[in-house]
Design a protein around this motif. Structure first.
Motif, PDB file in Angstrom:
ATOM      1  N   ARG A 109      -3.578 -25.477  -9.784  1.00 21.45           N
ATOM      2  CA  ARG A 109      -2.743 -26.192 -11.004  1.00 21.45           C
ATOM      3  C   ARG A 109      -2.560 -25.225 -11.858  1.00 21.45           C
ATOM      4  O   ARG A 109      -1.345 -25.322 -12.434  1.00 21.45           O
ATOM      5  CB  ARG A 109      -3.913 -27.478 -11.479  1.00 21.45           C
ATOM      6  CG  ARG A 109      -3.171 -27.906 -12.633  1.00 21.45           C
ATOM      7  CD  ARG A 109      -4.090 -27.749 -14.007  1.00 21.45           C
ATOM      8  NE  ARG A 109      -3.299 -28.470 -15.353  1.00 21.45           N
ATOM      9  CZ  ARG A 109      -3.838 -28.216 -16.346  1.00 21.45           C
ATOM     10  NH1 ARG A 109      -4.657 -27.140 -16.703  1.00 21.45           N
ATOM     11  NH2 ARG A 109      -3.346 -28.689 -17.362  1.00 21.45           N
ATOM     12  N   ALA A 110      -3.483 -24.320 -12.413  1.00 18.88           N
ATOM     13  CA  ALA A 110      -2.993 -23.555 -13.597  1.00 18.88           C
ATOM     14  C   ALA A 110      -1.950 -22.615 -13.257  1.00 18.88           C
ATOM     15  O   ALA A 110      -1.075 -22.242 -14.014  1.00 18.88           O
ATOM     16  CB  ALA A 110      -4.148 -22.823 -13.851  1.00 18.88           C
ATOM     17  N   ALA A 162       5.669 -18.276 -15.381  1.00 16.31           N
ATOM     18  CA  ALA A 162       5.351 -17.646 -14.063  1.00 16.31           C
ATOM     19  C   ALA A 162       6.262 -18.509 -13.097  1.00 16.31           C
ATOM     20  O   ALA A 162       6.311 -18.153 -12.066  1.00 16.31           O
ATOM     21  CB  ALA A 162       3.880 -17.569 -13.799  1.00 16.31           C
ATOM     22  N   PHE A 163       6.707 -19.712 -13.377  1.00  9.79           N
ATOM     23  CA  PHE A 163       7.128 -20.603 -12.421  1.00  9.79           C
ATOM     24  C   PHE A 163       8.341 -20.031 -11.669  1.00  9.79           C
ATOM     25  O   PHE A 163       8.449 -20.330 -10.681  1.00  9.79           O
ATOM     26  CB  PHE A 163       7.445 -22.058 -13.088  1.00  9.79           C
ATOM     27  CG  PHE A 163       7.690 -22.927 -12.161  1.00  9.79           C
ATOM     28  CD1 PHE A 163       6.646 -23.549 -11.425  1.00  9.79           C
ATOM     29  CD2 PHE A 163       8.800 -23.595 -11.978  1.00  9.79           C
ATOM     30  CE1 PHE A 163       6.796 -24.790 -10.648  1.00  9.79           C
ATOM     31  CE2 PHE A 163       9.141 -24.683 -11.044  1.00  9.79           C
ATOM     32  CZ  PHE A 163       7.880 -25.152 -10.218  1.00  9.79           C
ATOM     33  N   ASP A 164       9.345 -19.412 -12.452  1.00 15.17           N
ATOM     34  CA  ASP A 164      10.432 -19.053 -11.720  1.00 15.17           C
ATOM     35  C   ASP A 164      10.028 -17.680 -10.681  1.00 15.17           C
ATOM     36  O   ASP A 164      10.801 -17.920  -9.638  1.00 15.17           O
ATOM     37  CB  ASP A 164      11.441 -18.288 -12.848  1.00 15.17           C
ATOM     38  CG  ASP A 164      12.815 -18.124 -12.197  1.00 15.17           C
ATOM     39  OD1 ASP A 164      13.415 -18.962 -11.789  1.00 15.17           O
ATOM     40  OD2 ASP A 164      13.230 -16.847 -12.176  1.00 15.17           O
ATOM     41  N   ALA A 165       9.219 -17.129 -10.874  1.00 16.91           N
ATOM     42  CA  ALA A 165       8.560 -16.262  -9.749  1.00 16.91           C
ATOM     43  C   ALA A 165       7.884 -16.880  -8.688  1.00 16.91           C
ATOM     44  O   ALA A 165       8.472 -16.423  -7.516  1.00 16.91           O
ATOM     45  CB  ALA A 165       7.694 -15.147 -10.431  1.00 16.91           C
ATOM     46  N   LEU A 166       7.422 -17.921  -8.934  1.00 16.36           N
ATOM     47  CA  LEU A 166       6.942 -18.696  -7.892  1.00 16.36           C
ATOM     48  C   LEU A 166       8.017 -19.225  -7.006  1.00 16.36           C
ATOM     49  O   LEU A 166       7.761 -19.251  -5.747  1.00 16.36           O
ATOM     50  CB  LEU A 166       5.942 -19.932  -8.193  1.00 16.36           C
ATOM     51  CG  LEU A 166       4.559 -19.565  -8.909  1.00 16.36           C
ATOM     52  CD1 LEU A 166       3.993 -20.862  -9.258  1.00 16.36           C
ATOM     53  CD2 LEU A 166       3.746 -18.820  -8.042  1.00 16.36           C
ATOM     54  N   ASP A 224       0.406 -24.758 -19.511  1.00 16.97           N
ATOM     55  CA  ASP A 224      -0.096 -26.404 -20.247  1.00 16.97           C
ATOM     56  C   ASP A 224       0.691 -27.356 -19.711  1.00 16.97           C
ATOM     57  O   ASP A 224       1.611 -27.185 -18.538  1.00 16.97           O
ATOM     58  CB  ASP A 224       0.268 -26.293 -21.732  1.00 16.97           C
ATOM     59  CG  ASP A 224      -0.647 -26.976 -22.425  1.00 16.97           C
ATOM     60  OD1 ASP A 224      -1.141 -28.210 -21.604  1.00 16.97           O
ATOM     61  OD2 ASP A 224      -1.212 -26.826 -23.589  1.00 16.97           O
ATOM     62  N   SER A 225       0.744 -28.480 -19.982  1.00 15.91           N
ATOM     63  CA  SER A 225       1.499 -29.660 -19.400  1.00 15.91           C
ATOM     64  C   SER A 225       1.604 -30.788 -20.375  1.00 15.91           C
ATOM     65  O   SER A 225       1.267 -30.616 -21.445  1.00 15.91           O
ATOM     66  CB  SER A 225       0.557 -30.300 -18.152  1.00 15.91           C
ATOM     67  OG  SER A 225      -0.759 -30.704 -18.636  1.00 15.91           O
ATOM     68  N   GLY A 226       2.434 -31.821 -20.046  1.00 15.14           N
ATOM     69  CA  GLY A 226       2.643 -33.027 -20.835  1.00 15.14           C
ATOM     70  C   GLY A 226       3.690 -32.626 -22.203  1.00 15.14           C
ATOM     71  O   GLY A 226       3.757 -33.081 -22.985  1.00 15.14           O
ATOM     72  N   GLY A 227       4.518 -31.454 -21.730  1.00 19.07           N
ATOM     73  CA  GLY A 227       5.406 -31.200 -22.852  1.00 19.07           C
ATOM     74  C   GLY A 227       4.940 -30.280 -24.004  1.00 19.07           C
ATOM     75  O   GLY A 227       5.673 -29.651 -24.741  1.00 19.07           O
TER      76      GLY A 227
END
Length: 212
Positions: free
Chosen positions: A137-138, A145-149, A192-195
């Motif tokens: 989840r982290a 790092a999401f674009d690399a994923l 983090d999450s939820g905006g």
């Protein structure tokens, strides 16, 4: 009753049977900040009775009719509500939750947002935490790092939102716009999450502001 309503009822009944089969006699426990989490599943227009947890552990107690019979809410014990409490509620009820789940008539299946060692301890031997692993989840929630994923997963560039990763202080707005290729920018910081950690940038002052 219309054909669509009959279809929806049949699907709901099938889903309820499938959930009951998956639980296999084990006790469903909700471990979420809101003790009425998942309430639409079991009180909504196409309710699944098997989705109603036997026990809910959380921070906020919810309201009657949308909570299980047994509720362990940190707020009802501390009588305090605030940012600190919403992040520390699991610690506030740790001993009581662990003891409560130990006396259930069958092993628990704990439905949660993400799995932690604490929840695994609550579940105990034979119990299950039905949630994404906390470390995974982290990694997925780490916006930087999401674009690399996505690239590693082979997602074509044309389907990805243009972005750049910047470690440290952001450059000026003009430079950011040039790098990203857009006029309006969205700055996302941290895992983090939820905006939270997300800011829309339209001015030079906003682009230079520190991020929490």
């Amino acid at each position: 009753m219309t054909g669509q309503a009959l279809l929806d009822t049949a699907l709901a009944e099938a889903a309820d049977r499938a959930l009951a089969d998956a639980l296999g006699g084990r006790v469903l426990v909700s471990a979420e900040r809101f003790c009425a989490s998942m309430r639409t599943l079991y009180t909504g227009p196409a309710p699944l009775p098997s989705a109603r947890p036997a026990v809910a552990v959380g921070c906020y107690p919810g309201w009657s009719g949308a909570v299980p019979d047994t509720v362990l809410a940190a707020e009802t014990r501390t009588r305090v509500r605030g940012p600190g409490q919403r992040h520390a509620w699991m610690q506030a009820v740790d001993a009581e939750a662990s003891a409560l789940l130990r006396i259930l008539p069958a092993p628990p299946v704990i439905a949660a947002w993400y799995a932690t060692d604490q929840l695994r301890r609550w579940a105990g031997p034979g119990g299950t935490v039905a949630a994404i692993d906390g470390r995974l989840r982290a990694a997925v929630e780490d916006k930087a790092a999401f674009d690399a994923l996505l690239r590693a997963a082979g997602v074509p560039e044309r389907t990805r939102i243009p972005c750049v990763r910047i470690d440290g202080r952001l450059p000026g707005l003009a430079e950011l716009r040039r790098r990203v290729g857009a006029e309006r920018l969205v700055v996302q910081s941290g895992a983090d999450s939820g905006g939270r950690g997300t800011v829309f940038v339209d001015t030079e002052e906003a682009s230079l502001a520190p991020r929490a």
